[in-house]
Structures are given as C-alpha cells and as structure tokens.
Design an enzyme around this catalytic site. Structure first.
Site, PDB file in Angstrom:
ATOM      1  N   ASP A   1       0.812  -1.215   0.000  1.00  0.00           N
ATOM      2  CA  ASP A   1       0.000   0.000   0.000  1.00  0.00           C
ATOM      3  C   ASP A   1       0.857   1.282   0.000  1.00  0.00           C
ATOM      4  O   ASP A   1       1.584   1.558   0.964  1.00  0.00           O
ATOM      5  CB  ASP A   1      -0.920  -0.004   1.245  1.00  0.00           C
TER       6      ASP A   1
ATOM      7  N   LYS B   1      -8.022  -1.845   3.559  1.00  0.00           N
ATOM      8  CA  LYS B   1      -7.441  -0.506   3.696  1.00  0.00           C
ATOM      9  C   LYS B   1      -7.372  -0.115   5.172  1.00  0.00           C
ATOM     10  O   LYS B   1      -6.390   0.470   5.633  1.00  0.00           O
ATOM     11  CB  LYS B   1      -8.318   0.465   2.910  1.00  0.00           C
TER      12      LYS B   1
ATOM     13  N   LYS C   1      -8.842  13.747  -2.697  1.00  0.00           N
ATOM     14  CA  LYS C   1      -9.294  13.117  -1.447  1.00  0.00           C
ATOM     15  C   LYS C   1      -9.153  14.095  -0.282  1.00  0.00           C
ATOM     16  O   LYS C   1      -8.143  14.780  -0.156  1.00  0.00           O
ATOM     17  CB  LYS C   1      -8.446  11.873  -1.189  1.00  0.00           C
TER      18      LYS C   1
ATOM     19  N   LYS D   1       2.601   2.119   3.220  1.00  0.00           N
ATOM     20  CA  LYS D   1       1.758   2.366   4.385  1.00  0.00           C
ATOM     21  C   LYS D   1       1.891   1.247   5.420  1.00  0.00           C
ATOM     22  O   LYS D   1       1.912   1.495   6.615  1.00  0.00           O
ATOM     23  CB  LYS D   1       0.312   2.434   3.909  1.00  0.00           C
TER      24      LYS D   1
HETATM   25  P1  NAD Z   1      -8.277   3.226  -9.911  1.00  0.00           P
HETATM   26  O1  NAD Z   1      -9.506   2.539  -9.484  1.00  0.00           O
HETATM   27  O2  NAD Z   1      -8.383   4.501 -10.641  1.00  0.00           O
HETATM   28  O3  NAD Z   1      -7.395   2.254 -10.806  1.00  0.00           O
HETATM   29  C1  NAD Z   1      -7.362   0.883 -10.642  1.00  0.00           C
HETATM   30  C2  NAD Z   1      -7.422   0.230 -12.017  1.00  0.00           C
HETATM   31  O4  NAD Z   1      -7.274  -1.168 -11.827  1.00  0.00           O
HETATM   32  C3  NAD Z   1      -8.725   0.443 -12.734  1.00  0.00           C
HETATM   33  O5  NAD Z   1      -8.492   0.972 -14.026  1.00  0.00           O
HETATM   34  C4  NAD Z   1      -9.332  -0.961 -12.827  1.00  0.00           C
HETATM   35  O6  NAD Z   1     -10.055  -1.148 -14.020  1.00  0.00           O
HETATM   36  C5  NAD Z   1      -8.100  -1.815 -12.764  1.00  0.00           C
HETATM   37  N1  NAD Z   1      -8.254  -3.193 -12.294  1.00  0.00           N
HETATM   38  C6  NAD Z   1      -9.044  -3.691 -11.315  1.00  0.00           C
HETATM   39  N2  NAD Z   1      -8.840  -5.014 -11.178  1.00  0.00           N
HETATM   40  C7  NAD Z   1      -7.889  -5.348 -12.075  1.00  0.00           C
HETATM   41  C8  NAD Z   1      -7.229  -6.552 -12.402  1.00  0.00           C
HETATM   42  N3  NAD Z   1      -7.541  -7.691 -11.806  1.00  0.00           N
HETATM   43  N4  NAD Z   1      -6.281  -6.525 -13.351  1.00  0.00           N
HETATM   44  C9  NAD Z   1      -5.955  -5.368 -13.997  1.00  0.00           C
HETATM   45  N5  NAD Z   1      -6.559  -4.204 -13.731  1.00  0.00           N
HETATM   46  C10 NAD Z   1      -7.505  -4.194 -12.781  1.00  0.00           C
HETATM   47  O7  NAD Z   1      -7.417   3.382  -8.573  1.00  0.00           O
HETATM   48  P2  NAD Z   1      -6.126   4.298  -8.319  1.00  0.00           P
HETATM   49  O8  NAD Z   1      -6.564   5.571  -7.704  1.00  0.00           O
HETATM   50  O9  NAD Z   1      -5.274   4.325  -9.523  1.00  0.00           O
HETATM   51  O10 NAD Z   1      -5.428   3.454  -7.159  1.00  0.00           O
HETATM   52  C11 NAD Z   1      -4.904   2.181  -7.471  1.00  0.00           C
HETATM   53  C12 NAD Z   1      -4.605   1.396  -6.214  1.00  0.00           C
HETATM   54  O11 NAD Z   1      -3.612   2.080  -5.472  1.00  0.00           O
HETATM   55  C13 NAD Z   1      -5.808   1.215  -5.282  1.00  0.00           C
HETATM   56  O12 NAD Z   1      -5.820  -0.095  -4.776  1.00  0.00           O
HETATM   57  C14 NAD Z   1      -5.513   2.167  -4.172  1.00  0.00           C
HETATM   58  O13 NAD Z   1      -6.062   1.756  -2.935  1.00  0.00           O
HETATM   59  C15 NAD Z   1      -3.995   2.098  -4.122  1.00  0.00           C
HETATM   60  N6  NAD Z   1      -3.456   3.291  -3.449  1.00  0.00           N
HETATM   61  C16 NAD Z   1      -3.610   4.520  -4.011  1.00  0.00           C
HETATM   62  C17 NAD Z   1      -3.092   5.629  -3.350  1.00  0.00           C
HETATM   63  C18 NAD Z   1      -3.187   7.006  -3.938  1.00  0.00           C
HETATM   64  O14 NAD Z   1      -2.848   7.960  -3.298  1.00  0.00           O
HETATM   65  N7  NAD Z   1      -3.615   7.173  -5.155  1.00  0.00           N
HETATM   66  C19 NAD Z   1      -2.454   5.467  -2.118  1.00  0.00           C
HETATM   67  C20 NAD Z   1      -2.331   4.192  -1.586  1.00  0.00           C
HETATM   68  C21 NAD Z   1      -2.818   3.111  -2.284  1.00  0.00           C
END
Ligand code: NAD
Length: 505
Positions: A298, A347, A390, A461
């Site tokens: 994370d 999370k 966010k 994280k």
């Molecule tokens: P998002 O939902 O915009 O992007 C995720 C993508 O993954 C989507 O396009 C979805 O279609 C795709 N997806 C889902 N299952 C899949 C699979 N099995 N194979 C391939 N693709 C798949 O999310 P995001 O904002 O880009 O964040 C991505 C991840 O990062 C999340 O799990 C989020 O919790 C984690 N994260 C993000 C942040 C941040 O600050 N942006 C911080 C910590 C963790």
C-alpha cells in the site's frame, strides 16, 4: 560527484565501498541495561551499469497508471500546458529520488546538498518503457480523461502519445474486488482456469521484454484494492503448495497473487501498491528462488505520511497520543471500490497499523499493553463529487503535562494520484537500483538484499519486512535508512548531525 577515499574502489562496472558499521549490543541484567558498542565491517558492491528498464503496471488504465505514464511522458518530451494560473513546466515534484536532496558534506562551513538521484547511478524515469494490464479496454488517453486528475490542456497534449497505449486484457476475479467495478470489466482473459491465467501473464511479460529489448522488467500492482484472501498454509504456505493451488484454481487465490507469481517465475521483482495480502509465503519463496524482490504493501502518500510524522513528533516530544480519528472522503474509482466493506477492511488494516511501533518504542508513555490500545478510528466514505482530490480530516488528541490535553485537527487535501504517481516511480527506480547492489559482512561472499525489500518502507503504508525483522513506520527513520544506504554504497560519510566540523573547524 566523485568520492576520493581509500575505502572505495571503482572500475568500469562496479563501485565497492567499505563500511564500518557501528551498533550497540544491549544486554539486560535484571532491570539494568549493559550497552556494548561494536563495529562490523560491511562491503557494498554496486553495479554502475544502468539497464534498460521496463515497467508493467497492473491497473494501467486507472488513475495512478494514467497519471504516472502521462507525467513521465510530459517530462520526457518537455510538454508544457496552460491553466488559469499560467503556463506550466513538467516536473517530478513529490518524487524522493528526483526532487529531494541529500547532504553530502560541507564546503568550508557551508553544507552541500545534491539530488538523491545523483548519489548512485540510477535509471532516468524518462527512459522507462511502460506497459501493463487493465480489466478496462480503454486506451490511456481516454482513461486519463476518465480519471479527471490531469489538467485538461495537458490531457490534450498527451493524447497523441497515450491513445496508442492500450492495456492488455487482465485476470478478473469479481469476488476479490467490489461488485461496483463490474461495469468496467470489458478486457478480461476468458475462462476460470487459474493456471492458464498465470501462463498468459507470464507470456505477456516475456513478450514485452523481448519486443522492447529490455534488460529487466518490474511489475507493480496499482489495480483496485482486493479483499484479503483467506490465508491458509495448505494453500499459500510455500511455493509448491501455491503453484498446486493455482493449478486447481483454488477460490482463495487472488488475481494479485497470480501476477506476483508470474513476475517471480519470469525473473521480475513485484511491488504491491494496495493493502491486500498478495505477498503470501509461497510468493516470497518463489521470489527467493528466482533471486528477485517483493515489496509492499500500500503506497504511503498523503494522510498516512503525515500521521507517521505527527505521531513521531508527539511521542518524540514526550507527549502521549491517546486518540487518532481519521475521516476520508474521496470520489475516485478507488473510493468507489473501497465503499464495499470487504475491500475497505483491507485498507483499514494498513491505515491502522502505521503508528504501532512508534507508540511501542516509548515505555515511559505506554508502560502497559492496555495503554497502547489507543482509539484509532478509520472512516472512508465515497463521495463522487470529490473526485481524485481526497479529503482527509484527522483529529489527534494527546495527553500533556499534568493531565492536560493537546488536540490537533488536520485538514489535508490529498490529490491522490498526483501524490501517488511520483511515489510509484520512486518504488520502481529504487527497486531497480537495489537489484544492482550486493553486500558482504566481514569476509563473507557478496549477496543480494533479503527477498522482502523492506528498504522501501518509506514509500509503504504497511511495510512488509523479512520475518523476524521488526517493521519501522517512523517516516524520518525510514527516510534516514534510505539516505544512509545510498550514501554508504557511494562511500560517503553518514550524517550524525553533530556538525562538529562546522562548530570546531
Ligand atoms: P483506480 O480505481 O483509478 O485504478 C485501478 C485500475 O485497476 C482500474 O483501471 C481498474 O479497471 C483496474 N483493475 C481492477 N482489477 C484489475 C485486475 N484484476 N487486473 C488489472 N486491472 C484491474 O485506482 P487508483 O486511484 O489508480 O489506485 C490504485 C490502487 O492504489 C488502489 O488499490 C488504491 O487503494 C492504491 N493506493 C492509491 C493511493 C493514492 O494515493 N492514489 C495510495 C495508496 C494506495
């Protein structure tokens, strides 16, 4: 920068530095401690040849995937764009390796700082070749538009580059992510046979490497947060059992674990950017056998980074945090996915553990287990209007002198993917660098770092550590660890901040 020292040697391929590591061994004698300082000799050998690096993102078409790819291209082609605030130049703000500096010494009495990326030879992010998978077939230009992260003018300028990039079909196990993601799943590898899925992903990696003539590839999960798999030693406990469970398409094998296995089997390191328990023991054994790294879990971007700083400051000042109440609301697809309880639980766990070791270290403030059990509450709400901006609202209540209270109410707008994208880049660049570093202790053979790459904890994280190694969450300690490691490998002196050379010449 060139280091002139009798403790470093450099040829065309390797930089070897000799380092006397000073530590203190503590013996407990009843209620007394006996401290015995000791010195151990380490050698660090860094391969200075920079490889051609390919990166495959799982979830490439998501907010992070599109922002990272577009952001790197904007830098690579020096694309400028306009907003109501004027003309903008691309940069890598928010990247530890590209935009932070490290003190290398003093010139007369002046401290000299250089960019982190200049201490050891590192891949230039603009040279990374990107590829990846998504369950949504949208090309990256349209996906960037869907994400609503990047300014409109920049989106338009990036379109010619991004519309050619289309994610590969991916594995989709609906049971592991929220049901509300179903409508974007139009790009999935057919069938329910998990072994066949593994083999497709392996072939995708091999083809990507060959087609782009890459020296190495790293995989990174930035797809939706999955629910935790129900971990079972008979299913996930070692490499053999894990591969057997994949063969039998066991329902508790998640898509992310299949990607992690495929990475290891293709000789690629794997990084888990989401909180779920992808890196099960069987994955670690596969990575160990392949000589690659795994790292997780994370990304530590806005709110948690701040939390680990603030709590460290309080505990370091002898002030006792008693409650941390964290509210988040976000409106991006990550938030939509987290609105399902099973995904939120993943999370919640990673957000909650991030201060544990900081509290545990101070037995003056927390003499008993019971007192360590502070009110730490995490609330996440999906509110579409908020988009990727966010909002994090945290209240910290701490006990001060003579039973008084100090309360902080913090409002933090975490532009989610604009914080995550440079951090993802750092994870990739540092992981690649650490693949080129070996160490030897005393006179032992050179060996690579442990399979679970806990050196990257500053960016995680819920940092995963090798078994038996305690996790460090303190941001300043995590950063110092990284900074000191690259300095030691380069043959530079670690800074103890006494500044005696400035005070006394
Ligand atoms: P998002 O939902 O915009 O992007 C995720 C993508 O993954 C989507 O396009 C979805 O279609 C795709 N997806 C889902 N299952 C899949 C699979 N099995 N194979 C391939 N693709 C798949 O999310 P995001 O904002 O880009 O964040 C991505 C991840 O990062 C999340 O799990 C989020 O919790 C984690 N994260 C993000 C942040 C941040 O600050 N942006 C911080 C910590 C963790």
């Amino acid at each position: 920068m060139k280091v002139q020292s009798t403790t470093t040697q450099q040829d065309d391929h390797f930089l070897i530095s000799n380092y006397d590591y000073k530590s203190t061994n503590i013996e407990k004698n009843g209620d007394k401690y006996i401290a015995k300082p000791q010195t151990t000799n380490f050698k660090f050998k860094t391969d200075t040849r920079i490889p051609k690096l390919g990166v495959m993102l799982v979830g490439w078409g998501g907010n992070n995937g599109t922002t990272l790819t577009g952001g790197v291209l904007a830098n690579k082609f020096n694309i400028t764009w306009n907003s109501k605030r004027g003309t903008h130049q691309p940069n890598f703000y928010g990247s530890l390796t590209q935009s932070s500096v490290i003190k290398i010494g003093t010139c007369n009495t002046e401290e000299v700082f250089v960019p982190f990326k200049d201490i050891l030879p590192m891949v230039n992010p603009c040279d990374i070749v990107f590829g990846g998978w998504d369950i949504s077939a949208m090309n990256l230009a349209d996906a960037m538009n869907r994400a609503q992260v990047v300014e409109y003018d920049l989106q338009q300028k990036l379109r010619p580059y991004l519309e050619k990039l289309v994610p590969l079909p991916s594995i989709y196990y609906p049971d592991f992510i929220a049901a509300n993601q179903n409508d974007r799943a139009d790009n999935v590898i057919p069938g329910n046979n998990k072994l066949e899925h593994l083999n497709v992903i392996r072939k995708n990696i091999a083809d990507f490497k060959q087609l782009n003539n890459l020296d190495k590839v790293i995989l990174l999960w930035t797809a939706n947060t999955e629910r935790f798999c129900v971990e079972d030693p008979n299913i996930h406990g070692n490499a053999e059992k894990l591969l057997k469970s994949i063969e039998s398409s066991h329902p508790e094998i998640s898509a992310s674990t299949i990607f992690a296995c495929a990475a290891c089997l293709e000789g690629c390191s794997f990084i888990n950017g989401s909180p779920q328990n992808t890196i099960v023991p069987g994955v670690i054994e596969l990575a160990e056998k392949a000589g690659v790294f795994v790292a997780g879990d994370d990304f530590k971007t806005g709110q948690t980074k701040f939390k680990t700083c603030l709590v460290e400051y309080l505990v370091g000042a002898g002030i006792k945090p008693k409650a941390i109440i964290s509210y988040n609301h976000l409106g991006n697809n990550d938030g939509k996915n987290l609105s399902q309880e099973s995904c939120f639980k993943s999370k919640e766990r990673s957000k909650k553990t991030c201060v544990d070791d900081i509290l545990e270290s101070n037995k003056v403030l927390y003499p008993t287990e019971e007192e360590l059990n502070i009110d730490h509450t995490i609330v996440i709400k999906y509110c579409p209007e908020t988009g990727d901006s966010k909002k994090a609202m945290d209240e910290y209540i701490a006990e001060i002198f003579l039973g008084g209270r100090q309360t902080f109410a913090v409002y933090n707008v975490c532009e989610d993917s604009l914080l995550a994208a440079p951090l993802i880049m750092d994870l990739l660049l540092l992981c690649e660098l650490f693949e080129r570093i070996q160490f030897s202790k005393d006179t032992s053979e050179f060996q690579r770092f442990d399979t679970v790459l806990s050196w990257l904890s500053y960016l995680m994280k819920a940092p995963k550590s090798e078994s038996g190694i305690t996790t460090i969450n303190s941001l300043s300690r995590q950063r110092a660890m990284l900074e000191n490691l690259v300095k030691v490998c380069a043959g530079l002196t670690i800074d103890d901040n006494l500044r005696l050379e400035v005070r006394y010449g």
